[in-house]
Design an enzyme around this catalytic site. Structure first.
Site, PDB file in Angstrom:
ATOM      1  N   ALA A  34       0.832  -1.209   0.000  1.00  0.00           N
ATOM      2  CA  ALA A  34       0.000   0.000   0.000  1.00  0.00           C
ATOM      3  C   ALA A  34       0.865   1.256   0.000  1.00  0.00           C
ATOM      4  O   ALA A  34       0.571   2.232  -0.710  1.00  0.00           O
ATOM      5  CB  ALA A  34      -0.928  -0.005   1.209  1.00  0.00           C
ATOM      6  N   ASP A  35       1.915   1.255   0.792  1.00  0.00           N
ATOM      7  CA  ASP A  35       2.837   2.393   0.803  1.00  0.00           C
ATOM      8  C   ASP A  35       3.491   2.588  -0.562  1.00  0.00           C
ATOM      9  O   ASP A  35       3.608   3.715  -1.060  1.00  0.00           O
ATOM     10  CB  ASP A  35       3.936   2.163   1.846  1.00  0.00           C
ATOM     11  CG  ASP A  35       3.468   2.417   3.268  1.00  0.00           C
ATOM     12  OD1 ASP A  35       2.711   3.370   3.479  1.00  0.00           O
ATOM     13  OD2 ASP A  35       3.867   1.661   4.166  1.00  0.00           O
ATOM     14  N   ILE A  36       3.950   1.498  -1.151  1.00  0.00           N
ATOM     15  CA  ILE A  36       4.638   1.598  -2.438  1.00  0.00           C
ATOM     16  C   ILE A  36       3.683   2.072  -3.520  1.00  0.00           C
ATOM     17  O   ILE A  36       4.034   2.914  -4.361  1.00  0.00           O
ATOM     18  CB  ILE A  36       5.272   0.242  -2.811  1.00  0.00           C
ATOM     19  CG1 ILE A  36       6.359  -0.131  -1.807  1.00  0.00           C
ATOM     20  CG2 ILE A  36       5.851   0.283  -4.223  1.00  0.00           C
ATOM     21  CD1 ILE A  36       6.877  -1.557  -1.965  1.00  0.00           C
TER      22      ILE A  36
ATOM     23  N   ALA B  24       3.169   5.718  -3.093  1.00  0.00           N
ATOM     24  CA  ALA B  24       4.398   6.421  -3.452  1.00  0.00           C
ATOM     25  C   ALA B  24       4.540   6.579  -4.959  1.00  0.00           C
ATOM     26  O   ALA B  24       4.875   7.658  -5.464  1.00  0.00           O
ATOM     27  CB  ALA B  24       5.606   5.677  -2.887  1.00  0.00           C
TER      28      ALA B  24
END
Length: 406
Positions: free
Chosen positions: A177-179, A182
């Site tokens: 989810a972070d990637i 980003a």
């Protein structure tokens, strides 16, 4: 001699040279986005808390004493440590932003707005600025105020429901989810820079982790929404193709193979299993039959590969034209022969000395190589940046004395 038609007469600069980014960021989503910008030549000024900085600095000490997440996401940046609760610290950020092209933040929902650092406020004051708000669930709606750590968003976006085995769902082994957030923030900045180049105006960019990861759920989501059933969790196997799985080899390794059609099955049966009779056997001759008899199909493939070493199994599969891969652990990936042959590793400086790092995936032939700058120590560039925004030494000393900066 004329240059090769694909090579410019002189090397092109990195595409983001001359672009300045200010980031009030933490953890992974925003730092990974701005690291992409730094690798492509942008100057990235990272604003950190004075009490330990970006909390990802404290996740672990695995990278020669530094946190592996921080090393991964923060090379090539300048670090300034400020207390944004003090008006003088916030004023420094405003001065930095005044000279910037891009501002990025992923503070807790509402925190940036309280500081006047949300995208809408900043872009209203400076129409040329590109300002990025990265959030967990978006600026409004019933989930807007919820904490949004990566694993939580993986659950909310349904990724966990399609990952794992029939008996147990599991989260992805990387912060998906972070990637996702980003990379959409990164591409959003690039798109906004192109628009500014034609219109002169920047503007806000909004990215939520839930939106980003739900977009990545495209295949299972559309499959389920439009009349199908949600894909079953099948581990390394494939729900509708057989054989398609990882099989142990004689030396303790595993090889994953995929048979995509019945022609490939015939080659597998004849050249790898050494059972040409299976090529025409009605129980295995079609993919539908092999899926129906998946356990027996897997048993036949597993038995044939179990007596071969990994190298021999891969060689035999490749000679037969069967798609295959070694099931590598992370240490083996770090020594991957394809990455070595393509010279994809570099050394990045850090407070603990040189650290090995992978070149970014975007390659721009004919141009300068990615700018993989040092990993900064907390507040390493504070003094220089304060002087750059016009502060005298006595003012800087007062800020340090009062704990506004470090």
């Amino acid at each position: 001699m004329q240059p090769h038609p694909q090579e410019p007469a002189s090397r092109l600069p990195l595409p983001l040279e001359g672009i300045t980014v200010v980031a009030v960021e933490q953890a992974v989503a925003a730092p990974f986005a701005t690291r992409q910008l730094a690798d492509l030549g942008a100057r990235v000024i990272k604003v950190e808390r004075i009490d330990g900085g970006d909390f990802a600095r404290g996740y672990d000490t695995a990278a020669a004493g530094l946190a592996s997440h921080f090393v991964w996401c923060n090379r090539g940046k300048e670090s300034i440590a400020l207390d944004l609760k003090d008006p003088r610290g916030l004023d420094v950020v405003r001065r930095l932003v005044a000279d910037a092209d891009v501002f990025v933040q992923n503070l807790a929902q509402g925190a940036a707005a309280r500081l006047g650092l949300d995208a809408a406020t900043l872009c209203a004051a400076d129409p040329r600025l590109i300002a990025v708000d990265i959030s967990g669930y978006g600026a409004f709606g019933p989930y807007a105020g919820k904490r949004a750590y990566d694993m939580l968003v993986q659950c909310e976006a349904g990724l966990v429901s399609v990952t794992g085995t029939a008996d147990r769902p599991v989260k992805a082994g990387i912060p998906a989810a972070d990637i996702a957030a980003a990379m959409y923030a990164f591409s959003g900045v690039l798109a906004a820079l192109v628009r500014r180049g034609t219109t002169g105006r920047g503007g806000p960019v909004e990215v939520s982790m839930l939106d980003a990861l739900t977009e990545w759920m495209g295949h299972p989501l559309h499959h389920a929404m439009h009349g199908g059933t949600p894909p079953a969790r099948t581990g390394l196997a494939h729900a509708v193709i057989a054989p398609y799985d990882a099989y142990p080899t004689a030396d303790g390794g595993s090889v994953l193979l995929s048979v995509q059609n019945d022609r490939e099955w015939r080659r597998l049966a004849e050249q790898v299993l050494r059972r040409p009779d299976l090529a025409q056997d009605p129980a295995y001759a079609t993919n539908a039959a092999r899926v129906e008899h998946r356990e027996r199909t897997d048993e036949l493939v597993g038995k044939a590969l179990a007596v071969l070493g990994t190298d021999e199994a891969v060689a035999r599969l490749e000679a037969a034209g069967i798609a295959c891969a070694r099931l590598r652990d992370v240490r083996e990936v770090a020594e991957h022969p394809q990455l070595a042959a393509r010279d994809r590793w570099r050394e990045v400086e850090s407070p603990v000395g040189p650290l090995r790092a992978l070149l970014p995936p975007i390659t721009l032939p004919g141009g300068d190589t990615a700018r993989m700058g040092p990993v900064p120590a907390l507040g390493e560039h504070t003094g220089a940046l304060l002087r750059a925004v016009g502060m005298a030494d006595d003012e800087i000393a007062a800020l340090r004395r009062d704990g506004v900066t470090a």
